[in-house]
Motif scaffolding. Structure first.
Motif, PDB file in Angstrom:
ATOM      1  N   MET A  85       6.071  10.369  -1.802  1.00  0.00           N
ATOM      2  CA  MET A  85       6.012  11.831  -1.931  1.00  0.00           C
ATOM      3  C   MET A  85       6.402  12.515  -0.623  1.00  0.00           C
ATOM      4  O   MET A  85       5.777  13.482  -0.188  1.00  0.00           O
ATOM      5  CB  MET A  85       4.616  12.281  -2.378  1.00  0.00           C
ATOM      6  CG  MET A  85       4.180  11.670  -3.690  1.00  0.00           C
ATOM      7  SD  MET A  85       2.566  12.245  -4.213  1.00  0.00           S
ATOM      8  CE  MET A  85       2.332  11.299  -5.705  1.00  0.00           C
ATOM      9  N   PHE A  86       7.452  11.996  -0.015  1.00  0.00           N
ATOM     10  CA  PHE A  86       7.886  12.467   1.303  1.00  0.00           C
ATOM     11  C   PHE A  86       8.807  13.666   1.148  1.00  0.00           C
ATOM     12  O   PHE A  86       9.789  13.627   0.416  1.00  0.00           O
ATOM     13  CB  PHE A  86       8.609  11.334   2.036  1.00  0.00           C
ATOM     14  CG  PHE A  86       8.969  11.659   3.449  1.00  0.00           C
ATOM     15  CD1 PHE A  86       8.088  11.393   4.477  1.00  0.00           C
ATOM     16  CD2 PHE A  86      10.195  12.237   3.759  1.00  0.00           C
ATOM     17  CE1 PHE A  86       8.415  11.691   5.792  1.00  0.00           C
ATOM     18  CE2 PHE A  86      10.533  12.530   5.066  1.00  0.00           C
ATOM     19  CZ  PHE A  86       9.634  12.257   6.083  1.00  0.00           C
ATOM     20  N   VAL A 102       3.149  12.859   9.792  1.00  0.00           N
ATOM     21  CA  VAL A 102       2.402  11.783   9.141  1.00  0.00           C
ATOM     22  C   VAL A 102       3.203  10.487   9.199  1.00  0.00           C
ATOM     23  O   VAL A 102       2.654   9.411   9.465  1.00  0.00           O
ATOM     24  CB  VAL A 102       2.070  12.153   7.683  1.00  0.00           C
ATOM     25  CG1 VAL A 102       1.507  10.949   6.939  1.00  0.00           C
ATOM     26  CG2 VAL A 102       1.080  13.302   7.640  1.00  0.00           C
ATOM     27  N   GLU A 103       4.495  10.568   8.958  1.00  0.00           N
ATOM     28  CA  GLU A 103       5.335   9.376   9.036  1.00  0.00           C
ATOM     29  C   GLU A 103       5.255   8.745  10.421  1.00  0.00           C
ATOM     30  O   GLU A 103       5.092   7.519  10.559  1.00  0.00           O
ATOM     31  CB  GLU A 103       6.782   9.718   8.710  1.00  0.00           C
ATOM     32  CG  GLU A 103       7.695   8.499   8.808  1.00  0.00           C
ATOM     33  CD  GLU A 103       9.160   8.827   8.590  1.00  0.00           C
ATOM     34  OE1 GLU A 103       9.922   7.897   8.268  1.00  0.00           O
ATOM     35  OE2 GLU A 103       9.539  10.003   8.743  1.00  0.00           O
ATOM     36  N   ALA A 104       5.362   9.582  11.463  1.00  0.00           N
ATOM     37  CA  ALA A 104       5.298   9.062  12.827  1.00  0.00           C
ATOM     38  C   ALA A 104       3.947   8.417  13.108  1.00  0.00           C
ATOM     39  O   ALA A 104       3.857   7.355  13.752  1.00  0.00           O
ATOM     40  CB  ALA A 104       5.564  10.196  13.819  1.00  0.00           C
ATOM     41  N   ILE A 124       0.838  -1.201   0.000  1.00  0.00           N
ATOM     42  CA  ILE A 124       0.000   0.000   0.000  1.00  0.00           C
ATOM     43  C   ILE A 124       0.873   1.252   0.000  1.00  0.00           C
ATOM     44  O   ILE A 124       1.504   1.571   1.009  1.00  0.00           O
ATOM     45  CB  ILE A 124      -0.927   0.030   1.232  1.00  0.00           C
ATOM     46  CG1 ILE A 124      -1.722  -1.273   1.344  1.00  0.00           C
ATOM     47  CG2 ILE A 124      -1.858   1.232   1.171  1.00  0.00           C
ATOM     48  CD1 ILE A 124      -2.515  -1.401   2.640  1.00  0.00           C
ATOM     49  N   PRO A 125       0.923   1.972  -1.121  1.00  0.00           N
ATOM     50  CA  PRO A 125       1.614   3.264  -1.120  1.00  0.00           C
ATOM     51  C   PRO A 125       0.733   4.327  -0.454  1.00  0.00           C
ATOM     52  O   PRO A 125      -0.470   4.411  -0.740  1.00  0.00           O
ATOM     53  CB  PRO A 125       1.816   3.587  -2.607  1.00  0.00           C
ATOM     54  CG  PRO A 125       1.415   2.336  -3.346  1.00  0.00           C
ATOM     55  CD  PRO A 125       0.456   1.617  -2.461  1.00  0.00           C
ATOM     56  N   VAL A 126       1.311   5.122   0.436  1.00  0.00           N
ATOM     57  CA  VAL A 126       0.560   6.149   1.156  1.00  0.00           C
ATOM     58  C   VAL A 126       1.320   7.467   1.060  1.00  0.00           C
ATOM     59  O   VAL A 126       2.484   7.536   1.448  1.00  0.00           O
ATOM     60  CB  VAL A 126       0.352   5.773   2.640  1.00  0.00           C
ATOM     61  CG1 VAL A 126      -0.315   6.911   3.400  1.00  0.00           C
ATOM     62  CG2 VAL A 126      -0.484   4.512   2.754  1.00  0.00           C
ATOM     63  N   GLN A 127       0.661   8.487   0.540  1.00  0.00           N
ATOM     64  CA  GLN A 127       1.276   9.794   0.452  1.00  0.00           C
ATOM     65  C   GLN A 127       1.443  10.382   1.845  1.00  0.00           C
ATOM     66  O   GLN A 127       0.583  10.196   2.714  1.00  0.00           O
ATOM     67  CB  GLN A 127       0.408  10.723  -0.406  1.00  0.00           C
ATOM     68  CG  GLN A 127       1.032  12.074  -0.701  1.00  0.00           C
ATOM     69  CD  GLN A 127       0.131  12.922  -1.595  1.00  0.00           C
ATOM     70  OE1 GLN A 127      -0.949  12.471  -2.001  1.00  0.00           O
ATOM     71  NE2 GLN A 127       0.572  14.116  -1.901  1.00  0.00           N
ATOM     72  N   ALA A 128       2.530  11.083   2.074  1.00  0.00           N
ATOM     73  CA  ALA A 128       2.833  11.627   3.399  1.00  0.00           C
ATOM     74  C   ALA A 128       2.035  12.895   3.666  1.00  0.00           C
ATOM     75  O   ALA A 128       2.579  13.976   3.891  1.00  0.00           O
ATOM     76  CB  ALA A 128       4.332  11.892   3.536  1.00  0.00           C
ATOM     77  N   ASN A 172       7.259  19.790   8.656  1.00  0.00           N
ATOM     78  CA  ASN A 172       6.834  19.118   9.879  1.00  0.00           C
ATOM     79  C   ASN A 172       5.690  18.158   9.596  1.00  0.00           C
ATOM     80  O   ASN A 172       5.586  17.099  10.226  1.00  0.00           O
ATOM     81  CB  ASN A 172       6.391  20.155  10.921  1.00  0.00           C
ATOM     82  CG  ASN A 172       7.555  20.961  11.465  1.00  0.00           C
ATOM     83  OD1 ASN A 172       8.686  20.474  11.519  1.00  0.00           O
ATOM     84  ND2 ASN A 172       7.284  22.201  11.851  1.00  0.00           N
ATOM     85  N   LEU A 173       4.816  18.538   8.645  1.00  0.00           N
ATOM     86  CA  LEU A 173       3.661  17.705   8.330  1.00  0.00           C
ATOM     87  C   LEU A 173       4.084  16.315   7.885  1.00  0.00           C
ATOM     88  O   LEU A 173       3.546  15.306   8.358  1.00  0.00           O
ATOM     89  CB  LEU A 173       2.823  18.373   7.233  1.00  0.00           C
ATOM     90  CG  LEU A 173       1.642  17.544   6.706  1.00  0.00           C
ATOM     91  CD1 LEU A 173       0.642  17.268   7.813  1.00  0.00           C
ATOM     92  CD2 LEU A 173       0.964  18.271   5.540  1.00  0.00           C
TER      93      LEU A 173
END
Length: 275
Positions: free
Chosen positions: A185-186, A196-198, A146-150, A191-192
């Motif tokens: 797309m990281f 989101v990564e965390a 699953i690819p997830v945009q940051a 900060n966002l």
């Protein structure tokens, strides 16, 4: 017999096709025989590998709706070791035409079965929806990536997607499992993106360590009909997908010596990592 991985996210614009194409090329570069199945009616994976979705050509549609052998539609790409089952313009009608077909959820599994022994990895690029084509891909796959945009909005659909995967596992494919989530797309300058990564890593312990940066070169590559490894192998995007391929192969423990094709030469990057 090889592993089949569906690359899925019902949200568009998250780097799903870029991930499918780039990961397929990276795996082929390690000597594996790889098949990329373009199950998206937009046929972006087909064009990204330099193939045109032309009317009259055989493709996935003919195997799903008719009785055409998928192997007859598979074409070799310019990337050694990487083959493509292309999408044609007819695939857009498959969602409607499959409704009345017997065992409609298993048409893709049936089409892929004769090819099982040919490829170490089969990647299915799914459409940005949870319709019949995606359900077919999930019923045919062993695993899901699953690819997830940051970005926070990209997280909202994960719960819905997880429910769909669980329904398919319970009713159609008990062997289906989620291999992992790939952050795409990281931009590490914001900060966002870090928040989101965390958040993703906190809730999904199967998130890949490799993160795909936001990259102009990744966006340019499809317009040239080339995966990023052939378009700009020294770019940050190419290096990120190389690391993702290494991580995936380590988890799958696939014997790369099975294949006969040589790989890409890895090089250092000439631009700054976005992370």
């Amino acid at each position: 017999m090889g592993v089949t991985i569906a690359v899925v996210n019902q949200k568009g614009g998250v780097g799903k096709t870029t991930t499918a194409v780039s990961l397929a090329a990276a795996l082929a570069g390690r000597g594996l025989r790889v098949l990329l199945v373009d199950a998206d009616p937009q046929s972006n994976a087909t064009s990204a590998l330099g193939q045109a979705a032309i009317r009259g050509e055989a493709g996935l549609y003919e195997s799903l709706v008719g009785d055409q052998a998928l192997g007859d539609a598979v074409v070799a790409t310019d990337t050694p070791g990487l083959d493509l089952a292309p999408a044609t313009l007819h695939l857009a009608g498959a969602e409607v035409e499959l409704v009345s077909v017997m065992a409609r959820e298993f048409r893709m599994r049936r089409a892929l079965e004769p090819l099982a022994g040919r490829y170490a990895v089969t990647l299915i690029d799914c459409p940005p929806s949870l319709g019949l084509l995606t359900v077919n891909a999930l019923a045919a796959a062993h695993e899901v990536l699953i690819p997830v945009q940051a970005e926070y909005l990209a997280l909202e659909g994960l719960a819905h997607l997880s429910q769909t995967i669980e329904l398919v596992r319970r009713n159609l494919n008990p062997e289906l499992s989620v291999r992992g989530i790939v952050l795409t797309m990281f931009d590490g300058r914001t900060n966002l993106a870090r928040e989101v990564e965390a958040e993703v890593r906190n809730h999904f312990d199967n998130t890949f360590h490799s993160v795909i940066p936001r990259s102009v070169r990744l966006s340019e590559a499809p317009s040239h009909g080339l995966p990023i490894q052939r378009y700009d192998p020294r770019s940050a995007g190419a290096e990120a997908y190389e690391r993702l391929a290494d991580e995936l192969l380590e988890q799958l423990a696939l014997p790369t010596s099975e294949a006969s094709h040589g790989g890409f030469q890895r090089t250092g990057t000439d631009d700054t990592q976005a992370r």
